[in-house]
Design an enzyme around this catalytic site. Structure first.
Site, PDB file in Angstrom:
ATOM      1  N   HIS A   1      19.706 -11.654  21.777  1.00 50.78           N
ATOM      2  CA  HIS A   1      18.723 -10.983  21.022  1.00 50.78           C
ATOM      3  C   HIS A   1      18.122  -9.930  21.248  1.00 50.78           C
ATOM      4  O   HIS A   1      17.150  -9.287  21.082  1.00 50.78           O
ATOM      5  CB  HIS A   1      17.553 -11.958  20.962  1.00 50.78           C
ATOM      6  CG  HIS A   1      17.919 -13.459  20.127  1.00 50.78           C
ATOM      7  ND1 HIS A   1      17.272 -14.616  20.855  1.00 50.78           N
ATOM      8  CD2 HIS A   1      18.599 -13.744  19.289  1.00 50.78           C
ATOM      9  CE1 HIS A   1      18.042 -15.470  20.071  1.00 50.78           C
ATOM     10  NE2 HIS A   1      18.669 -15.073  19.044  1.00 50.78           N
TER      11      HIS A   1
ATOM     12  N   CYS B   1      14.279   3.731  17.503  1.00 51.84           N
ATOM     13  CA  CYS B   1      13.988   4.331  16.339  1.00 51.84           C
ATOM     14  C   CYS B   1      14.636   3.672  15.135  1.00 51.84           C
ATOM     15  O   CYS B   1      15.814   3.569  15.246  1.00 51.84           O
ATOM     16  CB  CYS B   1      14.073   5.972  16.261  1.00 51.84           C
ATOM     17  SG  CYS B   1      13.519   6.462  14.717  1.00 51.84           S
TER      18      CYS B   1
END
Length: 274
Positions: free
Chosen positions: A123, A131
């Site tokens: 994960h 970004c």
């Protein structure tokens, strides 16, 4: 680590020493002794509100302000967490040649900090920020300094630390929290982790499948496996007939697939492998 049968070994030790290529899956329960809370109770239910979804985070500036305000406060504790006995024990098992792959559902990076090398962070990692426009990746610590500079008064807010490196804040006006943009393109910054509603990158999944092909057993440590992204590997291990041991307090989603279930604190049980 001993190589011969020892009459004083626990069933977990017998399981580990009977298999040379363990596929290890870890969850939040392995990091609780490092001061990071877990998500679920012994029955597998959420202890607090479920984590923010990708759709909510990207949907409004207010949702992002809420996330980063909580994160700024929580990071002071989360960012200083250190590996515990369980992390170090798994690293020792890997260096002794017992682990084929360590697949962690956690985002704290503590397995690597403990010395584990062959790790898939399913994960992602909370110590990186991405970004969403240009893809630029920077350390979370650098963003922390920008968050503090833009919101110095928020450091005085008292809150309970939550599992995802954030903090439980209620009754707060998040609209007054300033979220810095990407330094490259002014885009939206997001922690480099997989949110609910977001897909795990294909390369990580493919790597895990490749290692499962070479494993001869599976050990699940500190996970209820309620999230499908981790549970699917246990399903496949069961389909292939691999022995599966679970070390976890409370129920797991895979209880009916297990060869062995041990309900003990993870660090306490794994300490024998140090």
């Amino acid at each position: 680590m001993p190589a011969e049968r020892d009459s004083h070994r626990t069933p977990l030790e017998d399981f580990v020493f009977a298999h040379k290529r363990l596929f290890v899956v870890t969850g939040a329960g392995i990091s609780t002794d490092s001061g990071i809370p877990d998500y679920r109770d012994g029955a597998g239910a959420w202890k607090r509100s479920p984590p923010m979804t990708l759709q909510a985070f990207m949907g409004t500036a207010l949702a992002r302000a809420r996330y980063w305000a909580r994160s700024m406060i929580g990071w002071q504790s989360f960012g200083s967490a250190r590996p515990n006995v369980a992390h170090r024990a798994l690293a020792a098992m890997e260096h002794a040649g017992r682990i084929e792959l360590l697949l962690t559902q956690n985002v704290d990076g503590l397995h690597e900090a403990a010395g584990s090398l062959n790790v898939v962070d399913l994960h992602g990692r909370l110590d990186r920020v991405r970004c969403m426009n240009c893809g630029d990746i920077r350390p979370r610590d650098a963003l922390q300094q920008r968050l503090i500079a833009a919101n110095p008064d928020w450091l005085e807010v008292s809150a309970t630390i939550a599992p995802d490196g954030d903090a439980d804040l209620d009754g707060v006006d998040f609209s007054r929290f300033n979220v810095p943009p990407c330094l490259v393109c002014d885009g939206i910054l997001k922690p480099d982790v997989v949110f609910f509603g977001e897909n795990v990158p294909r390369a990580r999944v493919d790597t895990a499948w490749a290692h499962l092909d070479r494993a001869d057993a599976m050990l699940v440590a500190g996970s209820s496996l309620m999230v499908y992204s981790g549970y699917r590997f246990v399903l496949e291990a069961s389909r292939r007939g691999l022995p599966i041991a679970s070390l976890n307090l409370g129920v797991t989603r895979a209880d009916d697939l297990l060869t062995m279930k041990i309900e003990r604190p993870v660090a306490e049980a794994l300490a024998a492998f140090l």
